[in-house]
Motif scaffolding. Sequence first.
Motif, PDB file in Angstrom:
ATOM      1  N   ALA A  11      41.199  36.212 -26.831  1.00 51.67           N
ATOM      2  CA  ALA A  11      42.151  35.088 -26.893  1.00 51.67           C
ATOM      3  C   ALA A  11      42.225  34.375 -25.547  1.00 51.67           C
ATOM      4  N   LYS A  18      38.924  26.505 -24.145  1.00 52.34           N
ATOM      5  CA  LYS A  18      39.512  25.407 -24.923  1.00 52.34           C
ATOM      6  C   LYS A  18      40.285  24.440 -24.014  1.00 52.34           C
ATOM      7  N   ARG A  19      40.933  24.998 -23.017  1.00 55.07           N
ATOM      8  CA  ARG A  19      41.748  24.146 -22.135  1.00 55.07           C
ATOM      9  C   ARG A  19      40.930  23.463 -21.048  1.00 55.07           C
ATOM     10  N   ASN A  80      57.575  30.215 -15.689  1.00 50.98           N
ATOM     11  CA  ASN A  80      57.535  30.343 -17.148  1.00 50.98           C
ATOM     12  C   ASN A  80      56.136  30.725 -17.632  1.00 50.98           C
ATOM     13  N   ALA A  81      55.115  30.182 -16.975  1.00 48.27           N
ATOM     14  CA  ALA A  81      53.748  30.459 -17.408  1.00 48.27           C
ATOM     15  C   ALA A  81      53.383  31.920 -17.151  1.00 48.27           C
ATOM     16  N   PHE A  84      55.047  34.099 -19.635  1.00 42.29           N
ATOM     17  CA  PHE A  84      54.419  33.989 -20.949  1.00 42.29           C
ATOM     18  C   PHE A  84      53.147  34.831 -21.009  1.00 42.29           C
ATOM     19  N   HIS A  86      52.060  37.231 -19.068  1.00 42.61           N
ATOM     20  CA  HIS A  86      52.210  38.670 -18.858  1.00 42.61           C
ATOM     21  C   HIS A  86      53.215  39.310 -19.805  1.00 42.61           C
ATOM     22  N   GLY A  87      53.880  38.494 -20.601  1.00 43.08           N
ATOM     23  CA  GLY A  87      54.722  39.044 -21.666  1.00 43.08           C
ATOM     24  C   GLY A  87      53.876  39.405 -22.872  1.00 43.08           C
ATOM     25  N   ARG A  92      46.741  43.866 -17.144  1.00 42.49           N
ATOM     26  CA  ARG A  92      46.447  42.927 -16.049  1.00 42.49           C
ATOM     27  C   ARG A  92      44.946  42.841 -15.791  1.00 42.49           C
ATOM     28  N   LEU A 239      54.665  39.484  -9.683  1.00 41.48           N
ATOM     29  CA  LEU A 239      54.602  38.206 -10.386  1.00 41.48           C
ATOM     30  C   LEU A 239      55.803  37.315 -10.089  1.00 41.48           C
TER      31      LEU A 239
ATOM     32  N   LYS B  51      62.784  40.664 -17.837  1.00 45.85           N
ATOM     33  CA  LYS B  51      61.379  40.584 -17.393  1.00 45.85           C
ATOM     34  C   LYS B  51      60.860  41.961 -16.972  1.00 45.85           C
ATOM     35  N   ILE B  56      56.817  42.462 -17.141  1.00 46.28           N
ATOM     36  CA  ILE B  56      56.347  41.329 -16.328  1.00 46.28           C
ATOM     37  C   ILE B  56      56.609  41.661 -14.853  1.00 46.28           C
ATOM     38  N   TYR B  83      58.898  38.503 -26.713  1.00 47.86           N
ATOM     39  CA  TYR B  83      59.864  37.995 -25.730  1.00 47.86           C
ATOM     40  C   TYR B  83      59.878  36.482 -25.802  1.00 47.86           C
ATOM     41  N   ASP B  87      62.989  29.694 -20.412  1.00 45.97           N
ATOM     42  CA  ASP B  87      62.132  28.649 -19.869  1.00 45.97           C
ATOM     43  C   ASP B  87      60.762  28.797 -20.539  1.00 45.97           C
ATOM     44  N   LEU B  88      60.579  28.071 -21.634  1.00 43.47           N
ATOM     45  CA  LEU B  88      59.408  28.319 -22.478  1.00 43.47           C
ATOM     46  C   LEU B  88      58.121  27.777 -21.861  1.00 43.47           C
ATOM     47  N   PHE B  89      57.023  28.362 -22.289  1.00 44.16           N
ATOM     48  CA  PHE B  89      55.718  27.886 -21.830  1.00 44.16           C
ATOM     49  C   PHE B  89      54.773  27.776 -23.023  1.00 44.16           C
ATOM     50  N   PHE B  91      50.619  26.255 -23.779  1.00 42.45           N
ATOM     51  CA  PHE B  91      49.427  25.687 -23.159  1.00 42.45           C
ATOM     52  C   PHE B  91      49.452  24.165 -23.332  1.00 42.45           C
ATOM     53  N   THR B  93      47.558  21.581 -23.857  1.00 49.87           N
ATOM     54  CA  THR B  93      46.952  20.742 -24.895  1.00 49.87           C
ATOM     55  C   THR B  93      47.134  21.322 -26.303  1.00 49.87           C
ATOM     56  N   TYR B  94      47.815  22.431 -26.401  1.00 47.14           N
ATOM     57  CA  TYR B  94      47.867  23.129 -27.692  1.00 47.14           C
ATOM     58  C   TYR B  94      48.896  22.529 -28.645  1.00 47.14           C
ATOM     59  N   GLU B  98      47.622  25.494 -33.103  1.00 43.92           N
ATOM     60  CA  GLU B  98      46.744  26.162 -32.142  1.00 43.92           C
ATOM     61  C   GLU B  98      47.469  27.311 -31.434  1.00 43.92           C
ATOM     62  N   MET B  99      48.744  27.087 -31.171  1.00 40.76           N
ATOM     63  CA  MET B  99      49.519  28.171 -30.549  1.00 40.76           C
ATOM     64  C   MET B  99      49.624  29.340 -31.531  1.00 40.76           C
ATOM     65  N   TYR B 102      46.549  31.237 -31.465  1.00 41.48           N
ATOM     66  CA  TYR B 102      46.512  32.055 -30.246  1.00 41.48           C
ATOM     67  C   TYR B 102      47.344  33.336 -30.448  1.00 41.48           C
ATOM     68  N   TYR B 103      48.550  33.156 -30.993  1.00 39.34           N
ATOM     69  CA  TYR B 103      49.403  34.320 -31.260  1.00 39.34           C
ATOM     70  C   TYR B 103      48.704  35.268 -32.241  1.00 39.34           C
TER      71      TYR B 103
END
Lengths: 687, 306
Positions: A11, A18-19, A80-81, A84, A86-87, A92, A239, B51, B56, B83, B87-89, B91, B93-94, B98-99, B102-103
Motif C-alpha cells: 500500500a 500514485k502520488r 497530522n500526516a 496518520f 504511523h497510526g 517502522r 515522531l 498517540k 505513534i 484511530y 487533525d485529519l490527514f 493524501f 490527490t486521493y 482511492e482512500m 488504500y484502507y
Amino acid sequence: MNLKTYLFDKATIKSDIKRFWWVPAIFMLLLALFVLPRAVYSIDTGMGFDINHMSDEGFFALMFGFFLPGMIFSYLHKGNAVSFVHGMPSKRTTIFISHIFSGLIMLYLPIIIGGIVIGAEGLYFEGHIHYALKYMYTCGIYATLAFMTTTFAMLISGNTVAGYLFSLGFIILPGFAVTFTEAILSTNVFGFLRFEKDIIGFIYLTFIDEVCTWKSLWYIALIIILFFVCIWLYRIRRLENYDEIVAFNPLKIVFMYTVAICFGYFGYVIFYDITDINALFLAVLPLGFAALIAAYMLNKKSFTFKGVLKHMIIFTALIAAVKITIAYDLTGYERRVPDVSELASISPYDEDADSTYYQYYKVNKGEAVYANKGYLLMHPIDVSVKDEKTMSELISIHKNILERERPMFKAHDENDNWDSNIKLVYNLKDGKHITRFYRFKLSDYDDCIAPYYENEQYKLAHYPLMNGVKKSIKYVTYDNPVLANSIELANIDRDKLEEALKRDIASLTYDTFKEEINSYNSGEYITINYTEDIDYEGRTYTYNNSLDFTLNREFKNTYALISDYMADHAGKYIDPDDFRGVYIAADPYYEDYETGEERYETEANIMNKGEMRAVFDALRTNSQYIDESIDNTEMREVYITFTRDGESQYGQHKAHIFKPYNQIPPEIRKYLKETKPEKTVHTGTLG
Amino acid sequence: MTDYDVMIKARNVTKSFDGFKALDALDLTVRKGSVYGLIGPNGAGKTTFIKSLMGIYRTDGGNISVMGEGVYENTPLKQKIIYISDDLFFFTTYSVKEMAKYYAEVYKSFDWEIFEKLGSIFKIDVKRKCRRLSKGMQKQVAFWLGICTKPEVMVLDEPVDGLDPVMRRNTWAILLQEVAERGMTVLVSSHNLRELEDVCDNVGIMFNGKVVLEKSLDDVKGEIHKLQIAFEGGAMPDELAKELNILHSSKFGSVQTCIVKGDAEGIKKVCGAHSPLICDILPLTLEEIFIYELGGMGYEFENILI
C-alpha cells in the motif's frame, strides 16, 4: 515472519508511486528534451554521432535524487500526516524500506529507459552499448547517493526546507571543510602546503569517466551505510519532533556548533581577503557568534537569547584553543625537522625547476588520467635523494628557512618578495612522510642552497632528461630572436644532442641554474618533444613531454651542436638589410591594463645600417655573452623591433630578451641606462 | 474487573517533551465493549496519551496494552485498532474511493459491503478529492472508512467536532450500533461533554498528565449532586456545612446552591436533621461534574467580565 511483507508494504509503495509519478515523468521529459536530441543534432549538422557528448552525465539524476526524498518523507514533518501514517498497522522498518523502494523505482525507471534509448543509438551508430552501460551506472550512482543523502537529511530534520538545506550542506560541507582548512592552515601554519592526498578529488567524483572507476565503490559503500543509518534513525525517531529544525536532541548541539564554526571561519577568510589582516581569533567571532545565536534560536524555535551565553563562551574557548594551538605550534608541526638518522630519503620539489621542465606533461596513451591524478603523475619518477650528504644539505636548508622565515611568518610580516619555493617530502624509515612547503627569496639563501642545486643527486632528480628512462625524441625545435620563425632541427643527431644536454646540465652552477630559471625562454632556446614509458602504481603509462632549455652560457656543448647545424641553415635568419630601422624599447616602468598603454625607460630608433647589423649579430649569439667585469646583474627586459617603414606593423620582426645587465651584448646594452626604474602596473588610466 | 474484561490498560505511563511532563504516571483502564470518554482541560495530555496508545509516540516509561499486548510496532494488533484524529490527514490527490482502496489494502478486514451501505448515510460523492471536502465531511469520511475496517477498538479524538447535528446523531448511532452488535470498544476524547454523557459508559478525567477520576458515568453521577437548600433566617447552619462534603457553594436570595459529594439519600438525611424550608437534590450534568471536580484541583471557572 514473511520477509517480503516485513520489508515491503504494498500500500505504501503504491501510494508513493500514485502520488509522485509526475517526478519521474518530468525527469523523463527532461531527458527527452535535453539529452536525446543532441545526438540527432550532431548527425544533422554533420558533426557525426558522438555519444560521449549527448548525455546529461547524471545531472538530472542527481537533481531528482536530491528532490524526491523531500516529497516522500515530508509527512514526517507534519503532525497530522505522521500520526496518520504511523497510526496504520505497519512497522517502522517496513514503512521506511517501502518508501526507499518506491523512490528508487521512480528514480531508476527514467535512467533505465534513457539508457536503453542511448544503448540502441550506440548499437546503431557505433556497434556497442558501452556508453549506455556507463551512463546508467553513473546516473544510478549519482541518483542513489543524492537520494540517500536527502533521506538522511529529512530524517534528522523535522522540517522539509531545513531537510533540503541540510542535504545541500552535507553535499558541500566536505569540500568547504577541506578548502577552508587548507586556506586557514596555509596562512597560519608555517610550512603547510596542502593535504597530500587530493581529498576533494576523492570526495567528488565528477562526470562519467570518474564515476565509472573503482573509486565509485566508496560511493556505493556510503550509500549502503546511509541506508542502514537511516533505517536506524527512522526506528528511533521521536515522531513528535515534527516542525523541529533538528529532530534529534543530541544533534541540536552538533548542528549549532557546526554552523557557528563554518560561518566563523568563512568570516575569517572573507575578512582576510578584504583587509589582508590575519586575525584568526577575532575575525572568526562575529560571524561565528551570529551563526551560533541563529542556530540556537532555530533549535529553540524562539527569538530568545536566554541560555545562549554559555554556548558563546564555549565557542570562544574552542576558537581560542585553535588559535593558541596554531600560534604557539603546540603540536610541534612547524618546528619538526627530522634527523638524517630517521630518514630513508627526501623527495625535494622546487617548483621553479618543475615549472621549467614539467609543464607539458600529458598522457597520450593508456588509461585516461584525470586532473587530480595528474598532479601525482607530475612526479612519476622516484625523485628521492638518499645519500646522507645531500639529505644533510636539504635539512640544513630547511633549518635555515625555519630560523629566518618563521618569526616573520608568525608575526604576519612575511616577505612578499619571494621568488622561489621548495617542497620537501621526508620519507621516514618507519614508512611515514613529513611534507613541508616554503616560499623564500632565493638570493637570501645563496650560502646554503647553492651546494644543493649543484649536487648531482638534485640534477638527477629534477631533470627528466637525466632520469635514466629511455626517451624517444619526436622533434627538436630551436628559437632565436633573429630567426624568422622557430625551426625544427630535423636532421640533428638526436643522441648527440641528448648527450650534450646531459653534459651541460651536469655542469650547471647555482648561478647559471638561476639564470636558466629566470630567463623565461627569452634569448635562444630549444624545445625537445619526446615520449617515455613511466611505471606508476603497477601500470605503464606512455607520456609525451616537451622540455625547454634556454641556452645560457653553460650550455656550451649544446650550443656548439646547434651552431654547427645553423651554419648550414643561415637562410632561416631574418636579413637585417630587408629592414629600414630598428626600434629598441627597454625597461617598461608603466603599464595600464585598461588602455594597454606601456611606457619604457629607454626608447631608441636606429636607422644606421651598420648599427642595425651590429644589433642583429648581437642578438644571434646573445646567449653566450657575459661581461665578467660588470657587477650589475639586475634583470633587464628589452624589446627589439625590426621595422620596414618605421610606422606600419606590416612585416615587422620582434625580438625579446630578458637577461642580467652584464649579459646583454654591448651593441644593445649601450642603449640602456645602468639602473632601471620600478615598474608599476595600473588598472586605471594615468592622470 | 478481570483481565479478560479489560481492553485497554495503561499503567504508570510517562511521556515528556523537552522536560515538560505531558503524561505523568498515568493509569487508565477501558473495559471491553464499553465506550470510554476521556475528558480533561486543554493541555491535560489526552492527545498525547491517545498517540502513545496508538504506538505513534513512544512512552518514556510505564506500559500501555490493548488486549494484553503492547501496541508499539505490533502490526497484527494495530489491524484491530482504528484511530481517527482531530487533525485529519488524507493524501493530497486521493478521492474518497482511492482512500477506501488504500484502507482496504492496509486493513485486511476492510468490508466493501459496509462501505457501500454507509455511503447511503453519509451521502458523499466518492469521486471527490478528500482534501477538497469541508472539515465536517472529512470527519465523516474518516469515520466511514474507520468503521469499514471493522475494528475491535476505535480511538476517536474529537470525533464530531465540525459535524452538523444530524450527522452527529448519525455518527453516534453508528458507533453505538457497532458497540452493541460487535462489542467494539471505543475510547473517545471530546470536549462536548453533553454528547459524551449520552454515549459513555465510563469516563476518565485527565488533568496535568494524570487520570484524576475514572469511574462509570452512573457512579460519577451518583457521587456528586447539586443541593438547593433554604433555611428560615437565611443562612445554612455551620454544623450542616461541616457535615456535608461541599465542593462549591453559591447563594441566590435565600436559596443556597451547593455541589455536594456523597450519595443522595445520605445528603437528604443529613439536611433533614436541620429542618430546611426547601431541600432539593438534583443530578449534575457531566459538564458540571467536570467543572467542579477540576475546580477542586485548582482548575477553576472564573466569572470574568471584560
